[in-house]
Design a protein around this motif. Structure first.
Motif, PDB file in Angstrom:
ATOM      1  N   PRO A 376      26.559  -2.514 -14.151  1.00 51.10           N
ATOM      2  CA  PRO A 376      25.771  -2.538 -12.905  1.00 51.10           C
ATOM      3  C   PRO A 376      25.633  -3.946 -12.328  1.00 51.10           C
ATOM      4  O   PRO A 376      25.687  -4.118 -11.098  1.00 51.10           O
ATOM      5  CB  PRO A 376      24.415  -1.975 -13.332  1.00 51.10           C
ATOM      6  CG  PRO A 376      24.695  -1.201 -14.570  1.00 51.10           C
ATOM      7  CD  PRO A 376      25.801  -1.915 -15.255  1.00 51.10           C
ATOM      8  N   TYR A 377      25.448  -4.940 -13.209  1.00 54.55           N
ATOM      9  CA  TYR A 377      25.308  -6.311 -12.713  1.00 54.55           C
ATOM     10  C   TYR A 377      26.597  -6.793 -12.058  1.00 54.55           C
ATOM     11  O   TYR A 377      26.587  -7.447 -11.017  1.00 54.55           O
ATOM     12  CB  TYR A 377      24.925  -7.249 -13.859  1.00 54.55           C
ATOM     13  CG  TYR A 377      23.550  -6.979 -14.410  1.00 54.55           C
ATOM     14  CD1 TYR A 377      22.423  -7.524 -13.802  1.00 54.55           C
ATOM     15  CD2 TYR A 377      23.374  -6.189 -15.536  1.00 54.55           C
ATOM     16  CE1 TYR A 377      21.152  -7.287 -14.305  1.00 54.55           C
ATOM     17  CE2 TYR A 377      22.110  -5.941 -16.043  1.00 54.55           C
ATOM     18  CZ  TYR A 377      21.004  -6.497 -15.426  1.00 54.55           C
ATOM     19  OH  TYR A 377      19.750  -6.261 -15.916  1.00 54.55           O
ATOM     20  N   VAL A 378      27.730  -6.475 -12.683  1.00 51.52           N
ATOM     21  CA  VAL A 378      29.016  -6.931 -12.151  1.00 51.52           C
ATOM     22  C   VAL A 378      29.257  -6.368 -10.750  1.00 51.52           C
ATOM     23  O   VAL A 378      29.775  -7.062  -9.860  1.00 51.52           O
ATOM     24  CB  VAL A 378      30.165  -6.517 -13.105  1.00 51.52           C
ATOM     25  CG1 VAL A 378      31.515  -6.792 -12.462  1.00 51.52           C
ATOM     26  CG2 VAL A 378      30.040  -7.258 -14.428  1.00 51.52           C
ATOM     27  N   ILE A 379      28.855  -5.107 -10.511  1.00 48.51           N
ATOM     28  CA  ILE A 379      29.141  -4.464  -9.230  1.00 48.51           C
ATOM     29  C   ILE A 379      28.062  -4.732  -8.195  1.00 48.51           C
ATOM     30  O   ILE A 379      28.344  -4.970  -7.010  1.00 48.51           O
ATOM     31  CB  ILE A 379      29.325  -2.943  -9.434  1.00 48.51           C
ATOM     32  CG1 ILE A 379      30.557  -2.686 -10.323  1.00 48.51           C
ATOM     33  CG2 ILE A 379      29.465  -2.203  -8.109  1.00 48.51           C
ATOM     34  CD1 ILE A 379      30.803  -1.239 -10.639  1.00 48.51           C
ATOM     35  N   VAL A 380      26.778  -4.737  -8.606  1.00 53.24           N
ATOM     36  CA  VAL A 380      25.679  -4.848  -7.643  1.00 53.24           C
ATOM     37  C   VAL A 380      25.352  -6.304  -7.317  1.00 53.24           C
ATOM     38  O   VAL A 380      24.917  -6.606  -6.192  1.00 53.24           O
ATOM     39  CB  VAL A 380      24.431  -4.110  -8.177  1.00 53.24           C
ATOM     40  CG1 VAL A 380      23.268  -4.207  -7.180  1.00 53.24           C
ATOM     41  CG2 VAL A 380      24.757  -2.649  -8.445  1.00 53.24           C
ATOM     42  N   ALA A 381      25.559  -7.220  -8.272  1.00 52.13           N
ATOM     43  CA  ALA A 381      25.207  -8.625  -8.022  1.00 52.13           C
ATOM     44  C   ALA A 381      25.901  -9.189  -6.782  1.00 52.13           C
ATOM     45  O   ALA A 381      25.251  -9.873  -5.966  1.00 52.13           O
ATOM     46  CB  ALA A 381      25.526  -9.469  -9.252  1.00 52.13           C
ATOM     47  N   PRO A 382      27.216  -8.947  -6.574  1.00 51.72           N
ATOM     48  CA  PRO A 382      27.834  -9.456  -5.338  1.00 51.72           C
ATOM     49  C   PRO A 382      27.171  -8.911  -4.072  1.00 51.72           C
ATOM     50  O   PRO A 382      27.108  -9.608  -3.053  1.00 51.72           O
ATOM     51  CB  PRO A 382      29.284  -8.970  -5.449  1.00 51.72           C
ATOM     52  CG  PRO A 382      29.523  -8.829  -6.911  1.00 51.72           C
ATOM     53  CD  PRO A 382      28.236  -8.352  -7.472  1.00 51.72           C
ATOM     54  N   LEU A 383      26.668  -7.676  -4.123  1.00 51.93           N
ATOM     55  CA  LEU A 383      25.976  -7.120  -2.958  1.00 51.93           C
ATOM     56  C   LEU A 383      24.682  -7.886  -2.678  1.00 51.93           C
ATOM     57  O   LEU A 383      24.296  -8.091  -1.522  1.00 51.93           O
ATOM     58  CB  LEU A 383      25.669  -5.633  -3.190  1.00 51.93           C
ATOM     59  CG  LEU A 383      26.885  -4.709  -3.406  1.00 51.93           C
ATOM     60  CD1 LEU A 383      26.425  -3.279  -3.696  1.00 51.93           C
ATOM     61  CD2 LEU A 383      27.789  -4.732  -2.173  1.00 51.93           C
ATOM     62  N   TYR A 384      24.026  -8.301  -3.749  1.00 49.44           N
ATOM     63  CA  TYR A 384      22.796  -9.085  -3.573  1.00 49.44           C
ATOM     64  C   TYR A 384      23.116 -10.477  -3.037  1.00 49.44           C
ATOM     65  O   TYR A 384      22.462 -10.974  -2.104  1.00 49.44           O
ATOM     66  CB  TYR A 384      22.051  -9.175  -4.899  1.00 49.44           C
ATOM     67  CG  TYR A 384      20.964 -10.228  -4.899  1.00 49.44           C
ATOM     68  CD1 TYR A 384      19.796 -10.075  -4.136  1.00 49.44           C
ATOM     69  CD2 TYR A 384      21.127 -11.396  -5.650  1.00 49.44           C
ATOM     70  CE1 TYR A 384      18.812 -11.056  -4.130  1.00 49.44           C
ATOM     71  CE2 TYR A 384      20.147 -12.379  -5.650  1.00 49.44           C
ATOM     72  CZ  TYR A 384      18.988 -12.200  -4.891  1.00 49.44           C
ATOM     73  OH  TYR A 384      18.012 -13.177  -4.874  1.00 49.44           O
ATOM     74  N   PHE A 385      24.140 -11.125  -3.625  1.00 51.76           N
ATOM     75  CA  PHE A 385      24.486 -12.483  -3.191  1.00 51.76           C
ATOM     76  C   PHE A 385      24.931 -12.505  -1.722  1.00 51.76           C
ATOM     77  O   PHE A 385      24.712 -13.490  -1.006  1.00 51.76           O
ATOM     78  CB  PHE A 385      25.597 -13.058  -4.073  1.00 51.76           C
ATOM     79  CG  PHE A 385      25.137 -13.342  -5.480  1.00 51.76           C
ATOM     80  CD1 PHE A 385      23.923 -13.973  -5.715  1.00 51.76           C
ATOM     81  CD2 PHE A 385      25.920 -12.987  -6.570  1.00 51.76           C
ATOM     82  CE1 PHE A 385      23.506 -14.240  -7.010  1.00 51.76           C
ATOM     83  CE2 PHE A 385      25.502 -13.247  -7.858  1.00 51.76           C
ATOM     84  CZ  PHE A 385      24.283 -13.870  -8.082  1.00 51.76           C
ATOM     85  N   SER A 386      25.532 -11.397  -1.277  1.00 50.20           N
ATOM     86  CA  SER A 386      25.983 -11.355   0.121  1.00 50.20           C
ATOM     87  C   SER A 386      24.876 -10.942   1.078  1.00 50.20           C
ATOM     88  O   SER A 386      25.077 -10.921   2.290  1.00 50.20           O
ATOM     89  CB  SER A 386      27.160 -10.382   0.256  1.00 50.20           C
ATOM     90  OG  SER A 386      26.751  -9.063  -0.053  1.00 50.20           O
ATOM     91  N   GLY A 387      23.696 -10.600   0.525  1.00 41.12           N
ATOM     92  CA  GLY A 387      22.562 -10.225   1.360  1.00 41.12           C
ATOM     93  C   GLY A 387      22.539  -8.780   1.774  1.00 41.12           C
ATOM     94  O   GLY A 387      21.659  -8.355   2.533  1.00 41.12           O
ATOM     95  N   VAL A 388      23.474  -7.966   1.262  1.00 41.86           N
ATOM     96  CA  VAL A 388      23.504  -6.550   1.617  1.00 41.86           C
ATOM     97  C   VAL A 388      22.346  -5.799   0.952  1.00 41.86           C
ATOM     98  O   VAL A 388      21.774  -4.874   1.537  1.00 41.86           O
ATOM     99  CB  VAL A 388      24.865  -5.932   1.215  1.00 41.86           C
ATOM    100  CG1 VAL A 388      24.876  -4.428   1.489  1.00 41.86           C
ATOM    101  CG2 VAL A 388      25.987  -6.624   1.968  1.00 41.86           C
TER     102      VAL A 388
END
Length: 675
Positions: A376-388
């Protein structure tokens, strides 16, 4: 995750048998498990599965209306909270009330109720288990809905922490505490109801097996000491296997249904956060389940062997306890100890193999479960970093991912329990088959069966008697008829088949040819050389097997006096004291007590298998004179010449299948010449 609620689970017992994950396993499982919920009829399995689906639909539809009701009531009682904090829940409720979902839920509730109404005739005697099962499903769905709320609560808590919004943080932390306090009674009620349903099921299934175990003397034919040893330890199968089967089956059934409800509750959340995460999870769980099944197949036979070795070890200890005096007289402790240690060693060696395979599967399970924590961290973390997504989304995604993965991985995570349970199904299933079909109890080759019919007098017509395993012929072409006023004495060398012939007359041994006409067994009483002393009081011993209600204590004392046991009640403490009578009374006292049963029951026929062997001649004479005063025809097996005085005919089994029928006078003259 530890922050989530989960219905309590039960410990799964180790059960085993020799088979695989195949159609035979499924058929045996359905045969044993289904009748408690639905009769075994044509298409009954599909109807049962349909009723399970109807129960699930009913619970989901009911929960829909419960959530709407709770929201509307809460909004009326606590308007500020539902306006500021639970505004999303209020908005969702308003959308549901104005959407077709309301009608869909109403129709679903009605249709699922109609499904049960359509088969109410078959469920009339089974309403309690369905009510409890549906109630458990409702509690399970309630827990899942609470877990969904918890996932949102921690999403808001973590976002508040990240944005340093202290009031919001404490507000949702308090809400979480209130939610947990409210959930505790639900979890306790769930556990209690689950155990109660398992208890009811065990009671029903045990009664079911016991009825068939005592029907047509199945317990005798399945005796571990008899010729048939395919069904080992039937006592363990009825007590331990049934208990484990009902508990484990209910546990698996509820776990599977709970997994479906979990998927219903969390898949939407996970899919809304990240589609690749949801789809990848399904693929990962499918591969893990396939690997687990392949690895678990090996455990089936190992678990079967372990259960069998443990049962053999326990039986050897029970055997020593039951024969302690004989072993002590023979001073056979060393040999008994060697046999026990040999059986214990077999159990240990197999258990060592079992833990090796369990360790191999543990490696797979640990890798399977721990590796998924980073996904979950690998997939969701980029969404958080991009502000989505906001920061709390990571926590919610982790919770949802964990719940969905657990639901999809029920086989992978419980493969050891499933393997041992699957083996246990075959063990219980084969026992059930042997009770339902008497032909399956006989493993040896049979030429034919001796035919038995009910008649007024006893008569044997061309009877050839074989041992149950057909290895030896005991008597060939035996014919005689016994009139009502005649008494027969059976004599012969040891091993000629005297006791076996009595078993054939009783209908216990039927392997052979010919026919036997005899009165109904309800009119016959059998006295073996070692009388059976049941667990109970002295009164129970005397009134066994047909309990008479019209006998007073004075009447019982008179009967005991007739067999020289008049002082027994006073000596042991009365008629209602319970003792281990087999060890309290000598063998001679037990034989006299057994004769008292004849005087009380007064059967038309009495069959005596060396029933006075432990008595002196005077007591033997007393008992037979008492017997002659009754209107009872009797057959005796014995060696003493003194028995001739109490009989009219003598059947001599001469060995090598030969026999000869004599009058008492003829046989007495023959003995006189021989001496």
């Amino acid at each position: 995750m530890s922050i989530l609620l989960s219905p309590p689970t039960t410990t799964m017992e180790s059960q085993a048998s020799q088979f695989n994950f195949d159609r035979k396993l499924w058929d045996r499982f359905i045969t044993v498990a289904q009748p408690y919920f639905y009769p075994r009829v044509r298409y009954g399995g599909w109807i049962f599965l349909g009723l399970l689906a109807a129960a699930m639909v009913f619970v989901v539809a009911l929960m829909f209306f419960v959530e709407i009701g709770v929201t509307l009531v809460g909004q009326a009682l606590f308007p500020e909270f539902f306006t500021n904090v639970a505004a999303g829940l209020v908005a969702q409720t308003e959308r549901n009330l104005s959407s077709p979902v309301l009608w869909v839920a109403s129709v679903s509730l009605a249709l699922s109720s109609l499904c049960f109404g359509a088969v109410w005739r078959q469920l009339r005697q089974r309403w309690l288990q369905w009510v409890l099962l549906t109630f458990l499903l409702f509690l399970s769905l309630t827990v899942n809905r609470l877990n969904v709320m918890i996932s949102f609560i921690f999403r808001f808590i973590d976002t508040a922490l990240q944005q340093k919004e202290e009031p919001t943080f404490w507000q949702f932390l308090i809400i979480y505490g209130v939610l947990i306090i409210s959930a505790i009674p639900i979890l306790v009620i769930y556990r209690y109801t689950r155990l109660k349903l398992g208890l009811f099921w065990r009671e029903w299934l045990t009664d079911h097996f016991l009825d068939r175990y005592f029907d047509q003397r199945a317990y005798y034919e399945l005796d571990s000491n008899a010729a048939n040893t395919e069904i080992d330890n039937p006592d363990q199968r009825i007590s331990e296997d049934v208990r484990s089967f009902t508990g484990t089956t209910l546990s698996f059934l509820l776990d599977i249904l709970d997994s479906i409800l979990t998927l219903y509750a969390f898949t939407g959340i996970l899919y809304g956060i990240s589609r690749p995460l949801a789809l990848g999870l399904v693929v990962y769980a499918t591969i893990g389940t396939a690997i687990a099944i392949l690895a678990g197949r090996k455990l089936i036979k190992i678990n079967f062997d372990q259960l069998r070795y443990e049962a053999d070890f326990r039986y050897s200890l029970v055997h020593v306890r039951d024969n302690a005096e004989s072993i002590a007289f023979y001073q056979g402790e060393d040999q008994e100890l060697r046999q026990i240690l040999h059986r214990f060693g077999a159990a240990l060696r197999n258990f060592n193999l079992l833990i090796i395979w369990q360790a191999i599967i543990d490696i797979f399970q640990y890798a399977y479960n721990y590796f998924t924590r980073i996904v979950p961290y690998v997939i969701v973390a980029p969404l958080y970093f991009s502000g989505v997504r906001d920061f709390g989304t990571i926590t919610q995604a982790t919770i949802a991912f964990s719940q969905v993965l657990s639901a999809l991985s029920i086989v992978a995570n419980q493969i050891q329990s499933i393997s041992s349970f699957a083996a246990g199904i075959n063990r219980l299933g084969s026992f059930h088959e042997s009770l339902e079909d008497p032909a399956l109890r006989h493993t040896g080759a049979r030429e034919s069966n001796i035919q038995t019919r009910i008649a007024q007098q006893l008569a044997l017509n061309h009877v050839t008697l074989l041992t149950p395993n057909s290895e030896r012929t005991l008597v060939r072409d035996l014919s005689f008829a016994l009139e009502a006023d005649q008494r027969l004495l059976i004599v012969g060398v040891s091993g000629s088949g005297k006791s076996s012939l009595l078993r054939a007359i009783a209908g216990l041994w039927t392997n052979g040819q010919g026919s036997i006409a005899r009165p109904d067994t309800q009119e016959m009483l059998f006295l073996p050389q070692k009388p059976y002393m049941l667990l109970g009081s002295l009164r129970d011993q005397l009134l066994y097997p047909k309990r008479r209600r019209d006998l007073t204590d004075e009447g019982l004392i008179r009967v005991l006096a007739q067999v020289n046991l008049g002082d027994l009640p006073e000596r042991v403490g009365g008629f209602d004291v319970e003792k281990d009578w087999a060890s309290t009374l000598s063998l001679g006292e037990q034989q006299r007590l057994a004769f008292a049963r004849i005087l009380i029951t007064q059967p038309r026929y009495a069959i005596l298998d060396e029933a006075t062997s432990a008595l002196d001649v005077a007591n033997e004479k007393l008992l037979y004179l008492q017997l002659q005063h009754l209107n009872t025809t009797y057959i005796s097996v014995g060696h003493r010449p003194t028995l001739l005085a109490y009989h009219d005919l003598v059947l001599e089994l001469q060995g090598n299948c030969a026999w000869q029928l004599w009058s008492v006078q003829e046989y007495g003259a023959r003995l006189a010449l021989a001496s």
